[in-house]
Design a protein around this motif. Sequence first.
Motif, short mmCIF file in Angstrom:
data_model
loop_
_atom_site.label_atom_id
_atom_site.label_comp_id
_atom_site.label_asym_id
_atom_site.label_seq_id
_atom_site.Cartn_x
_atom_site.Cartn_y
_atom_site.Cartn_z
N HIS A 186 28.94 35.49 52.48
CA HIS A 186 29.40 36.20 53.62
C HIS A 186 29.60 37.61 53.33
CE1 HIS A 186 33.54 35.56 52.87
NE2 HIS A 186 33.84 36.60 53.48
N LYS A 190 28.52 41.97 55.11
CA LYS A 190 29.60 43.01 55.46
C LYS A 190 28.84 44.43 55.47
CE LYS A 190 33.58 40.71 53.42
NZ LYS A 190 34.28 40.61 54.66
N PHE A 222 38.68 42.81 44.38
CA PHE A 222 39.03 41.83 45.62
C PHE A 222 40.46 41.71 45.67
CE2 PHE A 222 40.03 37.84 47.46
CZ PHE A 222 39.55 37.72 48.60
N GLU A 224 43.70 39.78 47.59
CA GLU A 224 44.38 39.40 49.00
C GLU A 224 45.85 39.34 48.61
OE1 GLU A 224 41.04 36.49 51.23
OE2 GLU A 224 42.51 35.83 49.75
N ARG A 231 44.96 25.36 51.41
CA ARG A 231 43.74 25.11 50.77
C ARG A 231 43.96 24.92 49.43
NH1 ARG A 231 40.36 30.11 50.52
NH2 ARG A 231 38.48 28.78 50.80
N ASP A 243 35.39 30.91 43.51
CA ASP A 243 35.58 31.18 44.75
C ASP A 243 35.40 32.60 45.18
OD1 ASP A 243 36.84 30.22 47.43
OD2 ASP A 243 38.40 31.61 47.12
N ILE A 244 35.33 33.42 44.46
CA ILE A 244 35.17 35.13 44.63
C ILE A 244 34.13 35.57 43.81
CG2 ILE A 244 36.24 37.26 45.05
CD1 ILE A 244 37.27 35.29 47.06
N HIS A 248 30.59 36.36 45.64
CA HIS A 248 30.79 37.64 46.22
C HIS A 248 30.65 38.82 45.50
CE1 HIS A 248 31.94 34.80 49.56
NE2 HIS A 248 33.39 34.70 49.31
N ARG A 339 45.69 43.63 50.35
CA ARG A 339 44.48 42.95 50.86
C ARG A 339 43.41 44.12 50.73
NH1 ARG A 339 41.61 42.29 55.73
NH2 ARG A 339 39.85 40.62 55.33
N GLN A 370 36.89 46.80 52.95
CA GLN A 370 37.87 46.34 53.82
C GLN A 370 39.15 46.58 53.11
OE1 GLN A 370 36.44 42.20 53.87
NE2 GLN A 370 38.19 41.54 52.68
C1 BG6 Z 1 35.98 33.14 50.93
C2 BG6 Z 1 36.87 32.38 49.72
O1 BG6 Z 1 34.64 33.01 50.55
O2 BG6 Z 1 36.42 34.39 51.20
C3 BG6 Z 1 38.38 32.73 50.38
O3 BG6 Z 1 36.54 31.13 49.89
C4 BG6 Z 1 38.79 34.26 50.63
O4 BG6 Z 1 39.33 32.28 49.33
C5 BG6 Z 1 37.61 34.81 51.79
O5 BG6 Z 1 39.82 34.27 51.19
C6 BG6 Z 1 37.54 36.29 51.80
O6 BG6 Z 1 36.95 36.63 52.84
P1 BG6 Z 1 36.93 38.03 53.37
O7 BG6 Z 1 35.86 38.12 54.22
O8 BG6 Z 1 38.28 38.19 54.18
O9 BG6 Z 1 37.25 39.05 52.41
#
Ligand code: BG6
Length: 482
Positions: A186, A190, A222, A224, A231, A243-244, A248, A339, A370
């Motif tokens: 995803h 963005k 990245f 958070e 989870r 995961d990231i 990503h 974040r 973001q």
């Molecule tokens: C997901 C991860 O793919 O992306 C999550 O599994 C993470 O752990 C999320 O929180 C973050 O997405 P975004 O769009 O909020 O940065």
Amino acid sequence: PETGCLSIIVLGASGDLAKKKTFPALFHLYCQGFLPPDEVHIFGYARTKISDDELRNRIRGYLVSNRSASPSEDASKFLQLIKYVSGSYDAAEGFQLLDKEIAKHEISKNSQEGSCRRLFYLALPPSVYPSVCRMIRKYCMNKSDLGGWTRIVVEKPFGKDLDSAEQLSSQIGELFDEPQIYRIDHYLGKELVQNLLVLRFANRFFLPLWNRDNIDNVQIVFREDFGTEGRGGYFDEYGIIRDIIQNHLLQVLCLVAMEKPVSLKPEHIRDEKVKVLRSVLPIKDEEAVLGQYEGYRDDPTVPDHSNTPTFATVILRIHNERWEGVPFILKAGKALNSRKAEIRVQFKEVPGDIFKCQKQGRNEFVIRLQPSEAIYMKLTVKQPGLEMSTVQSELDLSYRQRYQNVIIPEAYERLILDTIRGDQQHFVRRDELKAAWQIFTPLLHRIDNGEMKSIPYKPGSRGPAEADELSAKAGYVQTHGY
Ligand code: BG6
């Protein structure tokens, strides 16, 4: 655009991803007229035995959209497009029933000239992908004589390492051709990730500067400010790299580092991304720092002795003419102090500086993905006033200010529309996925074997101090306010 009936089938319809991402994204598209009710029907499929209305009630609360003048009325109309079918993920019965329901809709909605399109969205754990794909292939393919297509959308994690990912790819690859498979990352949906190609290749400024002669290092970060609440079970099996970072951040790296594609055709762009991935050198142990926030193991679903990293800084080195010697510092963490996701391209110092301004910081080009999308350049200017002194300032393109009346689409909304339109540019190709796993698998195996340890860090901090030390050693100079 293609016309004719479109069936969107969300498998795993009662799960978290479907509720929080898939249905809301479909709703945004509906509000903007991309899912015309005379063509589209949406099916939810899952094991839970519930009625159409029960599913609708579960979803309703998540359907908020600033794309609509009357969101609650639109939500009610949208929900009427959804039908629920229950069945298991590995038995014929449920899928035969699903096929029957889809066919009913196709007969009732299809105009003579239209084709039948079937989009299967797997909002499911990857363990059931192979069986679900087999069932779809066997019972639910588009059979219309009028043409059309069947496509499947899959979510990460695509495997846990190179072997398991390749196995999964082969299993799905035996059933569907690559143009039918949409692997979602995803981050590729963005706004500012999509802007990277334009920034890099449509601006004269950057063309001569974007290389090892001028760039000292690149950070892709990245953060958070919350942990893995709720989870823990999933996360502990995967960790922050899977995961990231492996998906990503690596996708972002590709777009920052790739050569100019021959054209904007999806295959041309993906060809260039694969080349970058194949040029990445093996990761050295001393160029990775892992962390785990204190309190992570309090989650009852996380084992007491878990070594799973919730934070990592990893340096990637690209062995090619453009990037030799430029560290790409990839950093991701949960439960940190803020974040934020951003790309910081840090330029080298000015040779023969006559202003002695280096201490104020280097030129930096920052793309904030973001929150609050922004693109800004840090540069040195004269301090306004009578003295000839310098100060670091910014050329700032903040989206909120510049594009006040523009609604920035959600990543999933954009990507689902791409799947309907058949545009694979922002999806991960099989060879890309393989190359991405090749980079991280040796490191992941060392972590899984306990050869590399996660350093504890305080929730709400910057992560382990060792990570900042590693970035500094790689050449990153921390600028004011960051
Ligand atoms: C997901 C991860 O793919 O992306 C999550 O599994 C993470 O752990 C999320 O929180 C973050 O997405 P975004 O769009 O909020 O940065």
